[in-house]
Design a protein around this motif. Structure first.
Motif, short mmCIF file in Angstrom:
data_model
loop_
_atom_site.label_atom_id
_atom_site.label_comp_id
_atom_site.label_asym_id
_atom_site.label_seq_id
_atom_site.Cartn_x
_atom_site.Cartn_y
_atom_site.Cartn_z
N THR A 13 -8.87 14.14 2.42
CA THR A 13 -10.03 13.37 1.98
C THR A 13 -9.49 12.00 1.66
OG1 THR A 13 -10.76 15.38 0.88
CG2 THR A 13 -12.00 13.36 0.38
N ALA A 14 -10.00 10.97 2.36
CA ALA A 14 -9.40 9.65 2.17
C ALA A 14 -10.45 8.56 2.10
CB ALA A 14 -8.42 9.36 3.30
N ALA A 15 -10.16 7.55 1.26
CA ALA A 15 -11.00 6.36 1.18
C ALA A 15 -10.08 5.16 0.98
CB ALA A 15 -11.99 6.48 0.02
N ALA A 16 -10.47 4.02 1.55
CA ALA A 16 -9.63 2.83 1.44
C ALA A 16 -10.51 1.59 1.54
CB ALA A 16 -8.60 2.81 2.57
N VAL A 17 -10.03 0.50 0.93
CA VAL A 17 -10.71 -0.78 1.11
C VAL A 17 -9.70 -1.72 1.78
CG1 VAL A 17 -11.87 -2.72 0.00
CG2 VAL A 17 -12.07 -0.42 -0.99
N VAL A 18 -10.12 -2.30 2.91
CA VAL A 18 -9.24 -3.23 3.65
C VAL A 18 -10.01 -4.53 3.90
CG1 VAL A 18 -7.79 -3.55 5.70
CG2 VAL A 18 -8.13 -1.25 4.77
N GLU A 19 -9.30 -5.64 3.68
CA GLU A 19 -9.93 -6.95 3.88
C GLU A 19 -9.50 -7.51 5.24
OE1 GLU A 19 -10.48 -9.68 0.37
OE2 GLU A 19 -8.95 -10.76 1.48
N ASN A 20 -10.47 -7.93 6.02
CA ASN A 20 -10.24 -8.55 7.33
C ASN A 20 -9.27 -7.77 8.22
OD1 ASN A 20 -12.00 -10.57 6.64
ND2 ASN A 20 -10.39 -11.82 5.71
N GLY A 21 -9.33 -6.46 8.13
CA GLY A 21 -8.54 -5.62 9.02
C GLY A 21 -7.04 -5.63 8.78
N GLU A 22 -6.58 -6.28 7.70
CA GLU A 22 -5.13 -6.28 7.49
C GLU A 22 -4.66 -6.17 6.04
OE1 GLU A 22 -3.80 -9.69 9.62
OE2 GLU A 22 -4.64 -11.11 8.19
N LYS A 23 -5.47 -6.67 5.09
CA LYS A 23 -5.00 -6.64 3.69
C LYS A 23 -5.52 -5.36 3.02
CE LYS A 23 -4.74 -9.46 -0.41
NZ LYS A 23 -5.45 -10.45 -1.20
N ILE A 24 -4.60 -4.45 2.72
CA ILE A 24 -5.00 -3.17 2.12
C ILE A 24 -5.19 -3.35 0.61
CG2 ILE A 24 -4.31 -0.75 1.75
CD1 ILE A 24 -2.59 -1.02 4.33
N LEU A 25 -6.43 -3.21 0.15
CA LEU A 25 -6.70 -3.36 -1.29
C LEU A 25 -6.56 -2.01 -2.00
CD1 LEU A 25 -9.75 -5.83 -1.24
CD2 LEU A 25 -7.32 -6.34 -1.27
N SER A 26 -6.81 -0.93 -1.28
CA SER A 26 -6.55 0.41 -1.84
C SER A 26 -6.47 1.41 -0.70
CB SER A 26 -7.66 0.81 -2.82
OG SER A 26 -8.89 0.90 -2.15
N ASN A 27 -5.76 2.50 -0.95
CA ASN A 27 -5.57 3.52 0.08
C ASN A 27 -5.35 4.86 -0.63
OD1 ASN A 27 -4.84 5.08 2.27
ND2 ASN A 27 -2.80 4.17 2.50
N ILE A 28 -6.42 5.64 -0.76
CA ILE A 28 -6.33 6.92 -1.50
C ILE A 28 -6.44 8.09 -0.51
CG2 ILE A 28 -7.32 8.31 -3.39
CD1 ILE A 28 -6.31 5.54 -4.32
N VAL A 58 -12.38 10.49 -4.86
CA VAL A 58 -11.51 9.70 -3.99
C VAL A 58 -12.13 8.33 -3.69
CG1 VAL A 58 -10.63 9.56 -1.60
CG2 VAL A 58 -10.21 11.60 -2.97
N ILE A 59 -13.43 8.31 -3.39
CA ILE A 59 -14.10 7.02 -3.13
C ILE A 59 -14.09 6.17 -4.40
CG2 ILE A 59 -16.35 5.95 -2.63
CD1 ILE A 59 -16.87 8.25 -0.67
N ASN A 60 -14.39 6.81 -5.52
CA ASN A 60 -14.41 6.08 -6.79
C ASN A 60 -13.04 5.46 -7.10
OD1 ASN A 60 -15.71 5.13 -9.08
ND2 ASN A 60 -14.98 6.85 -10.32
N GLU A 61 -11.99 6.24 -6.83
CA GLU A 61 -10.62 5.75 -7.08
C GLU A 61 -10.27 4.58 -6.15
OE1 GLU A 61 -8.85 6.53 -9.58
OE2 GLU A 61 -7.02 5.47 -8.98
N ALA A 62 -10.67 4.68 -4.89
CA ALA A 62 -10.38 3.60 -3.94
C ALA A 62 -11.06 2.30 -4.38
CB ALA A 62 -10.83 3.98 -2.54
N LEU A 63 -12.31 2.40 -4.84
CA LEU A 63 -13.05 1.21 -5.27
C LEU A 63 -12.48 0.67 -6.59
CD1 LEU A 63 -16.59 2.50 -4.30
CD2 LEU A 63 -15.40 0.55 -3.27
N THR A 64 -12.12 1.58 -7.50
CA THR A 64 -11.57 1.16 -8.80
C THR A 64 -10.23 0.46 -8.61
OG1 THR A 64 -12.66 3.08 -9.76
CG2 THR A 64 -11.01 1.99 -11.14
N GLN A 65 -9.37 1.02 -7.75
CA GLN A 65 -8.06 0.38 -7.52
C GLN A 65 -8.22 -1.00 -6.89
OE1 GLN A 65 -4.88 2.34 -5.52
NE2 GLN A 65 -4.75 3.94 -7.07
N ALA A 66 -9.22 -1.14 -6.04
CA ALA A 66 -9.41 -2.42 -5.35
C ALA A 66 -10.04 -3.47 -6.26
CB ALA A 66 -10.27 -2.22 -4.10
#
Ligand code: KG4
Ligand code: ZN
Length: 348
Positions: A13-28, A58-66
């Motif tokens: 189960t994975a969720a991540a926030v990435v900016e402009n296809g290269e900057k990883i703001l979170s990766n859970i 997992v989604i909540n954690e990805a958004l919180t970390q970002a």
């Protein structure tokens, strides 16, 4: 543009926030693989239940970390521009959890939603670190798929070959089970093989030739791995294994799989003369495979060879986000559904 990626195709189960296809703001990534160790493989019903338990945290954690802690819907006011989700291929119950959650978030936030092909997403793991040149060839080696694709330009995928039976990852998983090694089999076999390599020295590795490398003398780009499972089974029938035997057989199995993959890739490189060659999927985390591919840069004079860092090879949501950034085709949430049998070249 910041995209929330969601991935639930199998037992991660994975969720991540990435900016402009290269900057990883979170990766859970949360894996239920420990549960599947008991059964020696993924039980789809179990995997789907675990997806349900994990998806919201997992989604909540990805958004919180970002972006720091906020009520979940607030993230979609300014920070998140779109939602991308794996729609297939994969286990139907697992996929449904990610897809229906993504649709709910898209409906509540009125943000665009982009359906993503999991196999294409694996290839886009490479874009996090480099911008590969076209035309390129990619070998996707995962637990359920082995595909060799020629990509002339963005979005123009042509499958030139692939497995006729078991996937490369499946071959690792099933033979590991025969050796009594834990699931997932790829990392287990690799670990045992490394112990053996330390004992015999690297110069002796090329002598390993116990198991067949089917189709390698044929002029096509196909693979076959089901015979390996049978060969290992037959070899084990009348033998009792000690630890040294397990290490030796793990090395033999790994060499057979890696050799089969490399041979067809060299043929494809010589025929299509791509500018880049990319490895993708869980099996590309394999150390021996990576080493052998790196040698191809010298021998085959490739301009670009790339393999993602190991944690982006196995299932994660960064690759979903990155893939959707480069193939930005939003759909209305009502048009999005799970596609468990999606092929690597299929339109979504
Ligand atoms: O891409 P992935 O994480 O999930 C699927 O989409 O299937 O691939 C999982 C597969 C499993 O078969 C696992 O045994 C294999 O990748 N794998 C490896 C290694 N790490 C994961 N195989 C060989 N060596 C590894 N280090
Ligand atoms: Zn995968």
């Amino acid at each position: 543009m910041r995209i929330l990626g969601i991935e639930t195709s199998c037992d991660e189960t994975a969720a991540a926030v990435v900016e402009n296809g290269e900057k990883i703001l979170s990766n859970i990534v949360v894996s239920s693989s420990k549960i599947h160790v008991k059964t020696g493989g993924v039980v789809p019903e179990q995997a789907a239940r675990q997806q349900l338990t994990s998806i919201i945290p997992v989604i909540n954690e990805a958004l919180t970390q970002a972006f720091g802690k906020k009520p979940i819907i607030k993230y979609f006011e300014k920070e998140i521009d779109a939602i991308a989700v794996t729609v297939g291929p994969g286990l139907v119950g697992s996929l449904l959890v990610g897809v229906e959650t993504a649709k709910t978030l898209a409906l509540l936030s009125r943000k665009p939603i982009i359906p993503v092909n999991h196999l294409v997403a694996h290839i886009y793991a490479n874009w996090v670190e480099i911008k590969p040149k076209f035309p390129l060839i990619a070998l996707v080696v995962s637990g359920g798929h082995t595909d060799l694709v020629l990509i002339k330009d963005r979005g123009k995928l042509n499958r030139i070959g692939g497995t006729r039976d078991d996937a490369a990852g499946e071959a690792f998983d099933k033979t590991a089970r025969l050796l009594g090694l834990p699931y997932p089999g790829g990392p287990s076999i690799s670990k045992e093989a490394e112990k053996y390599f330390k004992k015999i020295g690297t110069s002796n590795i090329k002598k390993l030739n116990l198991f067949p490398r089917p189709l390698t003398n044929e002029k096509n780009f196909d693979f076959s791995f089901s015979g390996l499972k049978t060969a290992v089974y037959n070899y084990l029938k009348e033998r009792k294994l000690n630890q040294n035997d397990v290490e030796y057989l793990a090395a033999e199995i790994q060499e057979a799989i890696v050799d089969s993959l490399i041979k067809k890739c060299i043929m494809a490189i010589r025929k299509f003369k791509p500018k880049s060659f990319l490895l993708a999927g869980g099996v590309s985390a394999n150390k021996r495979l990576r080493e052998k591919f790196l040698n191809l840069i010298k021998t085959e004079k490739l301009q670009v060879f790339h393999v993602p860092t190991a944690n982006l090879c196995t299932d994660n949501a960064v690759i979903v986000s990155v893939c959707s950034f480069y193939n930005y085709k939003p759909k209305n949430y009502s048009e999005i559904s799970v596609k468990p049998d999606l092929t690597i070249t299929a339109e979504i």
